[in-house]
Write a protein that holds these residues in place. Structure first.
Motif, PDB file in Angstrom:
ATOM      1  N   GLU A 257       0.825  -1.232   0.000  1.00  0.00           N
ATOM      2  CA  GLU A 257       0.000   0.000   0.000  1.00  0.00           C
ATOM      3  C   GLU A 257       0.849   1.268   0.000  1.00  0.00           C
ATOM      4  OE1 GLU A 257      -3.335   0.337  -0.158  1.00  0.00           O
ATOM      5  OE2 GLU A 257      -3.610  -1.837  -0.297  1.00  0.00           O
ATOM      6  N   VAL A 258       2.152   1.129  -0.077  1.00  0.00           N
ATOM      7  CA  VAL A 258       3.015   2.304   0.154  1.00  0.00           C
ATOM      8  C   VAL A 258       2.892   3.392  -0.917  1.00  0.00           C
ATOM      9  CG1 VAL A 258       4.784   1.321   1.674  1.00  0.00           C
ATOM     10  CG2 VAL A 258       4.991   1.024  -0.787  1.00  0.00           C
ATOM     11  N   CYS A 259       2.465   3.027  -2.105  1.00  0.00           N
ATOM     12  CA  CYS A 259       2.306   4.039  -3.171  1.00  0.00           C
ATOM     13  C   CYS A 259       0.841   4.328  -3.476  1.00  0.00           C
ATOM     14  CB  CYS A 259       3.052   3.610  -4.438  1.00  0.00           C
ATOM     15  SG  CYS A 259       4.816   3.896  -4.322  1.00  0.00           S
ATOM     16  N   ARG A 260       0.010   4.092  -2.486  1.00  0.00           N
ATOM     17  CA  ARG A 260      -1.433   4.358  -2.653  1.00  0.00           C
ATOM     18  C   ARG A 260      -1.632   5.816  -3.077  1.00  0.00           C
ATOM     19  NH1 ARG A 260      -6.243   1.939  -1.011  1.00  0.00           N
ATOM     20  NH2 ARG A 260      -7.714   3.451  -0.183  1.00  0.00           N
ATOM     21  N   HIS A 261      -2.497   6.027  -4.051  1.00  0.00           N
ATOM     22  CA  HIS A 261      -2.807   7.363  -4.606  1.00  0.00           C
ATOM     23  C   HIS A 261      -1.676   7.969  -5.436  1.00  0.00           C
ATOM     24  CE1 HIS A 261      -6.408   7.085  -2.307  1.00  0.00           C
ATOM     25  NE2 HIS A 261      -5.783   7.178  -1.141  1.00  0.00           N
ATOM     26  N   LYS A 262      -0.629   7.196  -5.686  1.00  0.00           N
ATOM     27  CA  LYS A 262       0.437   7.689  -6.588  1.00  0.00           C
ATOM     28  C   LYS A 262       0.205   7.087  -7.976  1.00  0.00           C
ATOM     29  CE  LYS A 262       3.270   9.485  -3.348  1.00  0.00           C
ATOM     30  NZ  LYS A 262       3.543  10.917  -3.279  1.00  0.00           N
ATOM     31  N   LYS A 263       0.583   7.866  -8.985  1.00  0.00           N
ATOM     32  CA  LYS A 263       0.371   7.381 -10.359  1.00  0.00           C
ATOM     33  C   LYS A 263       1.690   7.335 -11.136  1.00  0.00           C
ATOM     34  CE  LYS A 263      -2.925  10.434 -11.366  1.00  0.00           C
ATOM     35  NZ  LYS A 263      -3.344  11.076 -10.152  1.00  0.00           N
ATOM     36  N   LEU A 264       1.884   6.212 -11.788  1.00  0.00           N
ATOM     37  CA  LEU A 264       3.010   6.061 -12.718  1.00  0.00           C
ATOM     38  C   LEU A 264       2.468   6.236 -14.134  1.00  0.00           C
ATOM     39  CD1 LEU A 264       5.912   4.875 -13.603  1.00  0.00           C
ATOM     40  CD2 LEU A 264       4.738   2.675 -13.703  1.00  0.00           C
ATOM     41  N   ALA A 265       3.126   7.091 -14.935  1.00  0.00           N
ATOM     42  CA  ALA A 265       2.744   7.202 -16.354  1.00  0.00           C
ATOM     43  C   ALA A 265       3.776   6.430 -17.163  1.00  0.00           C
ATOM     44  CB  ALA A 265       2.728   8.664 -16.782  1.00  0.00           C
ATOM     45  N   THR A 266       3.308   5.457 -17.921  1.00  0.00           N
ATOM     46  CA  THR A 266       4.243   4.732 -18.789  1.00  0.00           C
ATOM     47  C   THR A 266       4.114   5.312 -20.198  1.00  0.00           C
ATOM     48  OG1 THR A 266       2.568   3.012 -19.093  1.00  0.00           O
ATOM     49  CG2 THR A 266       4.278   2.570 -17.486  1.00  0.00           C
ATOM     50  N   LEU A 267       5.189   5.920 -20.658  1.00  0.00           N
ATOM     51  CA  LEU A 267       5.207   6.533 -21.991  1.00  0.00           C
ATOM     52  C   LEU A 267       6.145   5.724 -22.864  1.00  0.00           C
ATOM     53  CD1 LEU A 267       5.530  10.325 -21.044  1.00  0.00           C
ATOM     54  CD2 LEU A 267       3.462   8.975 -21.398  1.00  0.00           C
ATOM     55  N   PHE A 268       5.572   4.844 -23.642  1.00  0.00           N
ATOM     56  CA  PHE A 268       6.383   3.956 -24.472  1.00  0.00           C
ATOM     57  C   PHE A 268       6.174   4.301 -25.940  1.00  0.00           C
ATOM     58  CE2 PHE A 268       8.372   0.527 -21.886  1.00  0.00           C
ATOM     59  CZ  PHE A 268       8.143   1.134 -20.661  1.00  0.00           C
TER      60      PHE A 268
ATOM     61  N   PHE B  35       7.136  -2.454 -15.279  1.00  0.00           N
ATOM     62  CA  PHE B  35       6.900  -1.194 -14.573  1.00  0.00           C
ATOM     63  C   PHE B  35       5.477  -1.152 -14.018  1.00  0.00           C
ATOM     64  CE2 PHE B  35      10.691   0.767 -16.574  1.00  0.00           C
ATOM     65  CZ  PHE B  35      11.164   1.456 -15.479  1.00  0.00           C
ATOM     66  N   GLU B  36       4.532  -1.591 -14.842  1.00  0.00           N
ATOM     67  CA  GLU B  36       3.124  -1.537 -14.410  1.00  0.00           C
ATOM     68  C   GLU B  36       2.892  -2.478 -13.232  1.00  0.00           C
ATOM     69  OE1 GLU B  36       1.403  -0.099 -18.746  1.00  0.00           O
ATOM     70  OE2 GLU B  36       0.854  -2.089 -18.054  1.00  0.00           O
ATOM     71  N   ALA B  37       3.442  -3.687 -13.343  1.00  0.00           N
ATOM     72  CA  ALA B  37       3.299  -4.649 -12.233  1.00  0.00           C
ATOM     73  C   ALA B  37       3.961  -4.095 -10.972  1.00  0.00           C
ATOM     74  CB  ALA B  37       3.924  -5.983 -12.629  1.00  0.00           C
ATOM     75  N   ALA B  38       5.127  -3.483 -11.146  1.00  0.00           N
ATOM     76  CA  ALA B  38       5.854  -2.915  -9.995  1.00  0.00           C
ATOM     77  C   ALA B  38       4.984  -1.878  -9.286  1.00  0.00           C
ATOM     78  CB  ALA B  38       7.166  -2.294 -10.469  1.00  0.00           C
ATOM     79  N   MET B  39       4.384  -0.987 -10.069  1.00  0.00           N
ATOM     80  CA  MET B  39       3.581   0.082  -9.449  1.00  0.00           C
ATOM     81  C   MET B  39       2.337  -0.493  -8.781  1.00  0.00           C
ATOM     82  SD  MET B  39       3.887   3.151  -8.759  1.00  0.00           S
ATOM     83  CE  MET B  39       3.113   4.710  -8.398  1.00  0.00           C
ATOM     84  N   TYR B  40       1.685  -1.462  -9.445  1.00  0.00           N
ATOM     85  CA  TYR B  40       0.494  -2.075  -8.828  1.00  0.00           C
ATOM     86  C   TYR B  40       0.858  -2.785  -7.522  1.00  0.00           C
ATOM     87  CZ  TYR B  40      -2.425  -1.088 -12.917  1.00  0.00           C
ATOM     88  OH  TYR B  40      -3.143  -0.453 -13.904  1.00  0.00           O
ATOM     89  N   GLU B  41       2.007  -3.441  -7.506  1.00  0.00           N
ATOM     90  CA  GLU B  41       2.383  -4.171  -6.276  1.00  0.00           C
ATOM     91  C   GLU B  41       2.764  -3.232  -5.138  1.00  0.00           C
ATOM     92  OE1 GLU B  41       4.808  -7.681  -6.630  1.00  0.00           O
ATOM     93  OE2 GLU B  41       3.859  -8.171  -8.540  1.00  0.00           O
ATOM     94  N   LEU B  42       2.985  -1.971  -5.495  1.00  0.00           N
ATOM     95  CA  LEU B  42       3.244  -0.974  -4.444  1.00  0.00           C
ATOM     96  C   LEU B  42       1.947  -0.263  -4.049  1.00  0.00           C
ATOM     97  CD1 LEU B  42       6.525   0.553  -5.933  1.00  0.00           C
ATOM     98  CD2 LEU B  42       6.380  -0.826  -3.849  1.00  0.00           C
ATOM     99  N   GLY B  43       0.848  -0.711  -4.632  1.00  0.00           N
ATOM    100  CA  GLY B  43      -0.445  -0.120  -4.299  1.00  0.00           C
ATOM    101  C   GLY B  43      -0.770   1.125  -5.108  1.00  0.00           C
TER     102      GLY B  43
END
Lengths: 305, 137
Positions: free
Chosen positions: A34-45, A56-64
Protein backbone atom coordinates in the motif's frame (compact mmCIF):
# COMPACT_ATOMS: atom_id res chain seq x y z
CA UNK A 1 13.58 15.53 -7.26
CA UNK A 2 15.65 12.96 -9.06
CA UNK A 3 15.37 11.02 -12.29
CA UNK A 4 17.27 8.00 -13.54
CA UNK A 5 18.56 8.27 -17.07
CA UNK A 6 21.91 6.48 -16.90
CA UNK A 7 22.89 3.72 -14.47
CA UNK A 8 26.05 5.64 -13.53
CA UNK A 9 23.90 8.33 -11.94
CA UNK A 10 23.51 5.84 -9.10
CA UNK A 11 26.50 5.45 -6.83
CA UNK A 12 27.65 1.99 -5.76
CA UNK A 13 26.17 2.74 -2.34
CA UNK A 14 22.81 3.65 -3.86
CA UNK A 15 22.79 0.41 -5.84
CA UNK A 16 23.48 -1.44 -2.58
CA UNK A 17 20.58 0.43 -1.03
CA UNK A 18 18.24 -0.50 -3.94
CA UNK A 19 19.31 -4.13 -3.66
CA UNK A 20 18.61 -4.06 0.08
CA UNK A 21 15.15 -2.60 -0.57
CA UNK A 22 14.45 -5.21 -3.28
CA UNK A 23 15.52 -8.00 -0.93
CA UNK A 24 13.20 -6.62 1.72
CA UNK A 25 10.33 -6.45 -0.81
CA UNK A 26 10.97 -10.10 -1.71
CA UNK A 27 11.01 -11.11 1.96
CA UNK A 28 8.09 -8.93 3.08
CA UNK A 29 5.81 -8.13 0.12
CA UNK A 30 2.86 -7.28 2.35
CA UNK A 31 4.78 -4.42 3.92
CA UNK A 32 4.94 -2.68 0.54
CA UNK A 33 1.52 -3.35 -0.93
CA UNK A 34 0.00 0.00 0.00
CA UNK A 35 3.01 2.30 0.15
CA UNK A 36 2.31 4.04 -3.17
CA UNK A 37 -1.43 4.36 -2.65
CA UNK A 38 -2.81 7.36 -4.61
CA UNK A 39 0.44 7.69 -6.59
CA UNK A 40 0.37 7.38 -10.36
CA UNK A 41 3.01 6.06 -12.72
CA UNK A 42 2.74 7.20 -16.35
CA UNK A 43 4.24 4.73 -18.79
CA UNK A 44 5.21 6.53 -21.99
CA UNK A 45 6.38 3.96 -24.47
CA UNK A 46 7.12 5.37 -27.90
CA UNK A 47 8.58 2.08 -29.06
CA UNK A 48 7.06 -1.39 -28.88
CA UNK A 49 7.79 -3.14 -25.60
CA UNK A 50 5.90 -5.72 -23.66
CA UNK A 51 8.06 -6.86 -20.82
CA UNK A 52 9.60 -3.60 -19.65
CA UNK A 53 6.27 -1.84 -19.76
CA UNK A 54 4.47 -4.64 -17.95
CA UNK A 55 7.29 -4.88 -15.43
CA UNK A 56 6.90 -1.19 -14.57
CA UNK A 57 3.12 -1.54 -14.41
CA UNK A 58 3.30 -4.65 -12.23
CA UNK A 59 5.85 -2.91 -9.99
CA UNK A 60 3.58 0.08 -9.45
CA UNK A 61 0.49 -2.08 -8.83
CA UNK A 62 2.38 -4.17 -6.28
CA UNK A 63 3.24 -0.97 -4.44
CA UNK A 64 -0.45 -0.12 -4.30
CA UNK A 65 -0.17 2.65 -6.90
CA UNK A 66 -1.94 3.25 -10.18
CA UNK A 67 -0.75 3.34 -13.76
CA UNK A 68 -1.79 5.61 -16.60
CA UNK A 69 -0.48 5.20 -20.10
CA UNK A 70 -1.09 5.80 -23.75
CA UNK A 71 -2.56 3.08 -25.93
CA UNK A 72 0.34 3.08 -28.38
CA UNK A 73 2.98 5.38 -29.81
CA UNK A 74 1.02 5.75 -33.03
CA UNK A 75 -2.01 7.12 -31.21
CA UNK A 76 0.00 9.44 -28.98
CA UNK A 77 0.43 13.18 -29.21
CA UNK A 78 3.95 12.55 -30.54
CA UNK A 79 2.41 11.30 -33.75
CA UNK A 80 0.76 14.73 -34.03
CA UNK A 81 4.17 16.34 -33.74
CA UNK A 82 4.32 17.18 -30.03
CA UNK A 83 7.85 17.50 -28.69
CA UNK A 84 9.20 15.28 -25.92
CA UNK A 85 9.65 18.40 -23.79
CA UNK A 86 5.97 19.35 -24.11
CA UNK A 87 4.83 15.78 -23.50
CA UNK A 88 6.89 15.69 -20.31
CA UNK A 89 5.41 18.98 -19.09
CA UNK A 90 1.86 17.79 -19.80
CA UNK A 91 2.26 14.36 -18.20
CA UNK A 92 3.78 16.02 -15.12
CA UNK A 93 0.30 17.46 -14.53
CA UNK A 94 -1.26 14.00 -14.44
CA UNK A 95 1.22 11.62 -12.82
CA UNK A 96 3.75 11.40 -9.99
CA UNK A 97 6.47 9.59 -11.93
CA UNK A 98 7.19 8.74 -15.58
CA UNK A 99 8.75 5.64 -17.13
CA UNK A 100 9.71 6.43 -20.71
CA UNK A 101 10.91 4.35 -23.61
CA UNK A 102 11.77 6.13 -26.83
CA UNK A 103 13.52 5.08 -30.04
CA UNK A 104 15.65 8.24 -30.07
CA UNK A 105 18.73 8.38 -27.88
CA UNK A 106 18.50 11.08 -25.24
CA UNK A 107 14.71 11.46 -25.33
CA UNK A 108 14.26 10.51 -21.63
CA UNK A 109 16.96 13.03 -20.71
CA UNK A 110 15.03 15.72 -22.56
CA UNK A 111 11.90 14.61 -20.70
CA UNK A 112 13.69 14.80 -17.34
CA UNK A 113 14.94 18.30 -18.14
CA UNK A 114 11.36 19.45 -18.69
CA UNK A 115 9.23 17.35 -16.32
CA UNK A 116 8.44 18.44 -12.80
CA UNK A 117 8.27 14.79 -11.69
CA UNK A 118 10.93 12.03 -11.74
CA UNK A 119 11.58 10.36 -15.09
CA UNK A 120 12.90 6.81 -15.41
CA UNK A 121 14.61 5.89 -18.65
CA UNK A 122 13.00 2.63 -19.75
CA UNK A 123 15.29 2.40 -22.79
CA UNK A 124 16.33 5.03 -25.34
CA UNK A 125 17.27 3.48 -28.65
CA UNK A 126 20.56 1.64 -28.44
CA UNK A 127 21.79 3.96 -25.71
CA UNK A 128 20.79 3.32 -22.08
CA UNK A 129 18.47 0.97 -20.24
CA UNK A 130 19.32 1.45 -16.57
CA UNK A 131 16.48 -0.57 -15.06
CA UNK A 132 17.55 -3.63 -17.05
CA UNK A 133 20.97 -3.17 -15.49
CA UNK A 134 19.36 -3.02 -12.06
CA UNK A 135 17.64 -6.35 -12.85
CA UNK A 136 20.99 -7.80 -13.95
CA UNK A 137 22.73 -6.56 -10.81
CA UNK A 138 20.12 -7.97 -8.42
CA UNK A 139 20.31 -11.34 -10.21
CA UNK A 140 24.11 -11.41 -10.00
CA UNK A 141 23.92 -10.41 -6.34
CA UNK A 142 21.34 -13.07 -5.47
CA UNK A 143 23.28 -15.78 -7.31
CA UNK A 144 26.83 -14.86 -6.32
CA UNK A 145 26.43 -12.85 -3.14
CA UNK A 146 29.11 -10.46 -4.35
CA UNK A 147 30.14 -8.28 -7.27
CA UNK A 148 33.91 -8.27 -6.75
CA UNK A 149 36.24 -10.71 -8.46
CA UNK A 150 33.82 -12.03 -11.09
CA UNK A 151 34.66 -13.02 -14.67
CA UNK A 152 31.79 -11.89 -16.86
CA UNK A 153 31.34 -13.00 -20.46
CA UNK A 154 29.19 -10.96 -22.81
CA UNK A 155 28.14 -12.79 -25.96
CA UNK A 156 26.40 -11.69 -29.15
CA UNK A 157 25.66 -8.14 -30.16
CA UNK A 158 28.07 -6.07 -28.11
CA UNK A 159 27.94 -3.15 -30.51
CA UNK A 160 24.29 -2.13 -30.29
CA UNK A 161 23.45 -3.98 -27.07
CA UNK A 162 22.64 -1.16 -24.67
CA UNK A 163 22.16 -3.59 -21.79
CA UNK A 164 25.74 -4.77 -22.32
CA UNK A 165 27.14 -1.24 -22.29
CA UNK A 166 25.26 -0.30 -19.13
CA UNK A 167 26.19 -3.50 -17.27
CA UNK A 168 29.86 -3.12 -18.20
CA UNK A 169 29.81 0.47 -16.91
CA UNK A 170 28.12 -0.61 -13.68
CA UNK A 171 30.31 -3.67 -13.03
CA UNK A 172 33.52 -1.81 -13.88
CA UNK A 173 33.15 0.01 -10.54
CA UNK A 174 33.81 -3.17 -8.55
CA UNK A 175 37.25 -4.63 -7.90
CA UNK A 176 38.83 -7.65 -9.55
CA UNK A 177 36.34 -7.74 -12.43
CA UNK A 178 37.37 -9.38 -15.70
CA UNK A 179 35.36 -9.11 -18.89
CA UNK A 180 35.37 -11.56 -21.80
CA UNK A 181 33.81 -10.06 -24.89
CA UNK A 182 32.53 -12.68 -27.33
CA UNK A 183 31.13 -11.39 -30.62
CA UNK A 184 31.53 -11.50 -34.38
CA UNK A 185 33.92 -8.81 -35.64
CA UNK A 186 31.04 -6.68 -36.91
CA UNK A 187 29.35 -6.54 -33.51
CA UNK A 188 32.34 -5.88 -31.25
CA UNK A 189 32.08 -3.63 -28.22
CA UNK A 190 32.47 0.02 -29.36
CA UNK A 191 36.02 1.25 -28.94
CA UNK A 192 34.96 4.21 -26.80
CA UNK A 193 33.69 1.83 -24.12
CA UNK A 194 36.95 -0.12 -24.24
CA UNK A 195 39.02 3.05 -24.07
CA UNK A 196 36.92 5.19 -21.74
CA UNK A 197 35.85 2.53 -19.27
CA UNK A 198 38.01 -0.59 -19.48
CA UNK A 199 41.44 0.75 -20.42
CA UNK A 200 41.06 3.94 -18.41
CA UNK A 201 40.31 1.97 -15.24
CA UNK A 202 42.86 -0.73 -16.00
CA UNK A 203 40.22 -3.46 -16.19
CA UNK A 204 41.30 -6.73 -17.70
CA UNK A 205 39.38 -7.82 -20.78
CA UNK A 206 39.66 -10.31 -23.58
CA UNK A 207 38.02 -10.12 -27.00
CA UNK A 208 37.27 -13.33 -28.81
CA UNK A 209 34.95 -14.78 -31.43
CA UNK A 210 34.95 -18.23 -29.80
CA UNK A 211 32.44 -18.84 -27.01
CA UNK A 212 33.35 -22.44 -26.21
CA UNK A 213 37.04 -21.81 -25.61
CA UNK A 214 36.33 -19.27 -22.86
CA UNK A 215 33.32 -21.04 -21.34
CA UNK A 216 35.26 -22.69 -18.43
CA UNK A 217 36.48 -19.30 -17.20
CA UNK A 218 33.09 -17.64 -16.83
CA UNK A 219 31.21 -16.89 -13.61
CA UNK A 220 28.51 -15.02 -15.51
CA UNK A 221 27.50 -15.48 -19.15
CA UNK A 222 25.42 -12.61 -20.49
CA UNK A 223 23.81 -13.61 -23.78
CA UNK A 224 22.24 -11.02 -26.06
CA UNK A 225 19.96 -10.99 -29.05
CA UNK A 226 21.04 -9.45 -32.33
CA UNK A 227 18.33 -6.80 -32.53
CA UNK A 228 16.80 -6.22 -35.92
CA UNK A 229 15.61 -2.72 -34.98
CA UNK A 230 19.21 -1.53 -34.51
CA UNK A 231 20.18 -2.28 -38.10
CA UNK A 232 19.66 0.07 -40.99
CA UNK A 233 20.49 -2.77 -43.34
CA UNK A 234 18.41 -5.97 -43.41
CA UNK A 235 21.18 -7.97 -45.06
CA UNK A 236 23.60 -7.32 -42.20
CA UNK A 237 20.97 -8.37 -39.68
CA UNK A 238 20.23 -11.66 -41.43
CA UNK A 239 23.92 -12.45 -41.75
CA UNK A 240 24.68 -11.88 -38.08
CA UNK A 241 21.58 -12.96 -36.18
CA UNK A 242 22.59 -16.60 -35.78
CA UNK A 243 26.20 -15.92 -34.79
CA UNK A 244 25.96 -17.53 -31.36
CA UNK A 245 23.47 -20.07 -30.13
CA UNK A 246 23.88 -21.41 -26.61
CA UNK A 247 23.06 -25.11 -26.34
CA UNK A 248 23.37 -27.68 -23.48
CA UNK A 249 26.41 -29.16 -25.30
CA UNK A 250 28.26 -25.85 -25.22
CA UNK A 251 27.71 -25.70 -21.46
CA UNK A 252 29.47 -29.00 -20.78
CA UNK A 253 32.72 -27.31 -19.82
CA UNK A 254 31.12 -24.44 -17.95
CA UNK A 255 31.45 -23.94 -14.21
CA UNK A 256 28.85 -25.64 -12.05
CA UNK A 257 27.80 -22.30 -10.58
CA UNK A 258 27.77 -20.36 -13.84
CA UNK A 259 24.96 -17.83 -14.00
CA UNK A 260 23.42 -17.43 -17.49
CA UNK A 261 21.70 -14.12 -18.05
CA UNK A 262 19.79 -12.67 -20.99
CA UNK A 263 17.84 -9.40 -21.08
CA UNK A 264 15.08 -11.15 -23.12
CA UNK A 265 13.29 -11.50 -25.42
CA UNK A 266 15.39 -14.24 -26.92
CA UNK A 267 14.90 -15.40 -30.47
CA UNK A 268 17.10 -18.45 -30.86
CA UNK A 269 20.37 -17.47 -29.18
CA UNK A 270 19.64 -19.70 -26.18
CA UNK A 271 18.11 -23.04 -27.11
CA UNK A 272 15.05 -24.04 -25.11
CA UNK A 273 17.03 -27.07 -23.93
CA UNK A 274 19.09 -24.77 -21.68
CA UNK A 275 16.03 -23.53 -19.78
CA UNK A 276 15.92 -26.57 -17.49
CA UNK A 277 19.58 -26.11 -16.52
CA UNK A 278 19.78 -24.69 -12.98
CA UNK A 279 22.39 -22.24 -14.28
CA UNK A 280 19.80 -20.57 -16.52
CA UNK A 281 18.81 -17.46 -14.57
CA UNK A 282 17.09 -15.36 -17.24
CA UNK A 283 13.53 -15.86 -16.06
CA UNK A 284 14.54 -15.06 -12.50
CA UNK A 285 16.18 -11.98 -13.94
CA UNK A 286 12.78 -10.84 -15.23
CA UNK A 287 11.27 -11.18 -11.78
CA UNK A 288 14.23 -9.39 -10.23
CA UNK A 289 13.65 -6.56 -12.70
CA UNK A 290 10.21 -6.00 -11.24
CA UNK A 291 11.59 -5.91 -7.69
CA UNK A 292 14.33 -3.44 -8.63
CA UNK A 293 11.80 -1.23 -10.43
CA UNK A 294 9.70 -1.27 -7.26
CA UNK A 295 12.75 -0.28 -5.22
CA UNK A 296 13.61 2.46 -7.71
CA UNK A 297 10.07 3.89 -7.77
CA UNK A 298 10.15 4.06 -3.97
CA UNK A 299 13.52 5.79 -4.01
CA UNK A 300 12.59 8.38 -6.65
CA UNK A 301 9.21 9.09 -5.06
CA UNK A 302 10.98 9.26 -1.67
CA UNK A 303 8.46 6.86 -0.18
CA UNK A 304 9.42 4.81 2.85
CA UNK A 305 7.77 1.53 3.73
CA UNK B 1 51.36 43.76 -45.04
CA UNK B 2 50.04 46.52 -42.80
CA UNK B 3 46.93 46.27 -40.71
CA UNK B 4 45.98 49.26 -38.60
CA UNK B 5 46.35 48.88 -34.87
CA UNK B 6 43.15 48.63 -32.90
CA UNK B 7 41.67 51.45 -30.85
CA UNK B 8 38.82 49.66 -29.11
CA UNK B 9 38.47 46.00 -29.73
CA UNK B 10 39.87 42.53 -29.45
CA UNK B 11 42.92 40.66 -30.71
CA UNK B 12 42.77 36.88 -30.75
CA UNK B 13 46.42 35.91 -30.99
CA UNK B 14 48.45 32.71 -31.01
CA UNK B 15 45.82 30.82 -32.95
CA UNK B 16 47.25 27.58 -34.31
CA UNK B 17 47.93 28.19 -38.00
CA UNK B 18 44.96 27.06 -40.07
CA UNK B 19 42.33 27.45 -37.34
CA UNK B 20 41.72 31.16 -37.84
CA UNK B 21 39.00 30.75 -40.45
CA UNK B 22 37.15 28.16 -38.38
CA UNK B 23 37.18 30.54 -35.45
CA UNK B 24 36.04 33.41 -37.69
CA UNK B 25 33.15 31.29 -38.90
CA UNK B 26 32.06 29.91 -35.52
CA UNK B 27 32.30 33.33 -33.84
CA UNK B 28 30.14 34.67 -36.70
CA UNK B 29 32.53 37.55 -37.23
CA UNK B 30 31.24 37.92 -40.78
CA UNK B 31 28.03 39.31 -39.28
CA UNK B 32 29.80 42.26 -37.61
CA UNK B 33 29.72 45.70 -39.15
CA UNK B 34 33.05 46.82 -37.63
CA UNK B 35 36.44 46.19 -39.25
CA UNK B 36 37.67 42.60 -38.84
CA UNK B 37 41.05 41.30 -39.98
CA UNK B 38 42.05 37.68 -40.18
CA UNK B 39 45.75 37.17 -40.71
CA UNK B 40 46.95 33.70 -41.55
CA UNK B 41 50.36 32.06 -41.40
CA UNK B 42 52.11 34.89 -39.55
CA UNK B 43 55.64 34.02 -38.41
CA UNK B 44 55.84 33.34 -34.69
CA UNK B 45 58.92 32.69 -32.57
CA UNK B 46 56.98 30.45 -30.23
CA UNK B 47 54.75 28.65 -32.69
CA UNK B 48 56.52 28.83 -36.04
CA UNK B 49 53.32 29.93 -37.79
CA UNK B 50 50.14 31.30 -36.30
CA UNK B 51 46.88 33.01 -37.20
CA UNK B 52 45.64 36.28 -35.70
CA UNK B 53 42.16 37.83 -35.69
CA UNK B 54 41.66 41.52 -34.99
CA UNK B 55 38.25 43.01 -34.34
CA UNK B 56 38.08 46.81 -34.21
CA UNK B 57 34.92 47.06 -32.17
CA UNK B 58 33.85 46.36 -28.60
CA UNK B 59 32.05 43.05 -28.93
CA UNK B 60 31.20 40.25 -26.53
CA UNK B 61 33.18 37.19 -27.53
CA UNK B 62 32.00 33.66 -26.90
CA UNK B 63 35.09 32.51 -25.08
CA UNK B 64 33.87 28.91 -25.03
CA UNK B 65 34.07 28.81 -28.81
CA UNK B 66 37.66 30.05 -28.77
CA UNK B 67 38.50 27.51 -26.09
CA UNK B 68 36.96 24.72 -28.14
CA UNK B 69 38.71 25.66 -31.40
CA UNK B 70 42.07 26.47 -29.88
CA UNK B 71 42.66 26.48 -26.11
CA UNK B 72 46.19 27.82 -26.71
CA UNK B 73 44.96 31.07 -28.27
CA UNK B 74 45.12 34.31 -26.28
CA UNK B 75 42.62 37.14 -26.19
CA UNK B 76 43.75 40.74 -25.69
CA UNK B 77 41.18 43.44 -24.92
CA UNK B 78 42.14 46.88 -26.20
CA UNK B 79 40.62 50.13 -24.93
CA UNK B 80 41.76 53.53 -26.25
CA UNK B 81 44.66 51.79 -27.99
CA UNK B 82 45.90 50.34 -24.69
CA UNK B 83 45.98 46.64 -23.77
CA UNK B 84 43.72 46.52 -20.70
CA UNK B 85 43.17 42.80 -20.26
CA UNK B 86 44.66 39.50 -21.34
CA UNK B 87 42.15 36.68 -21.08
CA UNK B 88 43.24 33.12 -20.60
CA UNK B 89 41.43 30.41 -22.47
CA UNK B 90 40.42 26.98 -21.21
CA UNK B 91 38.62 24.14 -22.85
CA UNK B 92 34.99 24.96 -22.01
CA UNK B 93 33.07 22.46 -19.90
CA UNK B 94 30.00 22.83 -22.10
CA UNK B 95 29.31 23.93 -25.65
CA UNK B 96 25.86 24.97 -26.75
CA UNK B 97 24.96 25.22 -30.43
CA UNK B 98 28.60 25.42 -31.47
CA UNK B 99 28.95 21.89 -32.72
CA UNK B 100 26.11 19.65 -33.81
CA UNK B 101 25.33 16.01 -33.20
CA UNK B 102 25.39 13.90 -36.33
CA UNK B 103 24.16 10.64 -34.80
CA UNK B 104 20.99 9.78 -36.76
CA UNK B 105 19.61 8.05 -33.66
CA UNK B 106 19.96 11.15 -31.47
CA UNK B 107 16.81 12.97 -30.31
CA UNK B 108 18.25 16.22 -31.73
CA UNK B 109 17.72 14.86 -35.25
CA UNK B 110 13.94 14.81 -34.86
CA UNK B 111 13.44 17.65 -32.38
CA UNK B 112 15.11 20.50 -34.10
CA UNK B 113 14.41 23.15 -31.50
CA UNK B 114 16.53 21.35 -28.93
CA UNK B 115 19.85 23.03 -28.19
CA UNK B 116 22.84 20.96 -29.25
CA UNK B 117 24.79 20.63 -26.04
CA UNK B 118 28.16 18.92 -25.77
CA UNK B 119 30.07 18.28 -22.55
CA UNK B 120 33.80 17.96 -22.11
CA UNK B 121 34.31 14.34 -21.07
CA UNK B 122 38.08 14.06 -21.42
CA UNK B 123 40.05 17.16 -20.52
CA UNK B 124 43.35 15.61 -21.57
CA UNK B 125 42.25 14.63 -25.06
CA UNK B 126 39.72 17.46 -25.46
CA UNK B 127 36.86 15.06 -26.15
CA UNK B 128 33.31 16.37 -26.24
CA UNK B 129 30.21 14.20 -26.18
CA UNK B 130 26.59 15.02 -26.94
CA UNK B 131 24.68 15.15 -23.64
CA UNK B 132 21.73 13.32 -25.18
CA UNK B 133 23.30 10.34 -26.93
CA UNK B 134 26.97 10.57 -25.76
CA UNK B 135 28.23 10.51 -29.34
CA UNK B 136 31.74 11.89 -29.59
CA UNK B 137 32.38 15.01 -31.64
Amino acid sequence: MRSLIDILELSVEEIDELIATAEDIIANPAKYQEVCRHKKLATLFFEPSTRTRMSFEAAMYELGGNVISMASASSSSASKGESVADTAKVISCYADIIAMRHPKEGAPLVASMNASIPVINAGDGGHNHPTQTLADLLTIWRKKGKFDGLTIGFCGDLKFGRTVHSLIAAMARYTGIRFILISPDELKLPSYIKKDILEKQGIEYLQTTDLESVMPELDILYMTRVQQERFFNEEDYLRLRDSYILTPEKLENAKKDLCILHPLPRVNEISVGVDADPRACYFEQVLNGKYMRMALILKLLEVKA
Amino acid sequence: MNIDSIKNGIVIDHITAGRGMKLYRLLKLDALDCPVAIIQNVQSKKMGRKDIIKVDGAIELQMDIIGYVDPNATVDIIRDSVLVEKKSIDLPEKLQDVIFCKNPRCITTTEQELPHIFKLTDQEKGIYRCIYCETKK
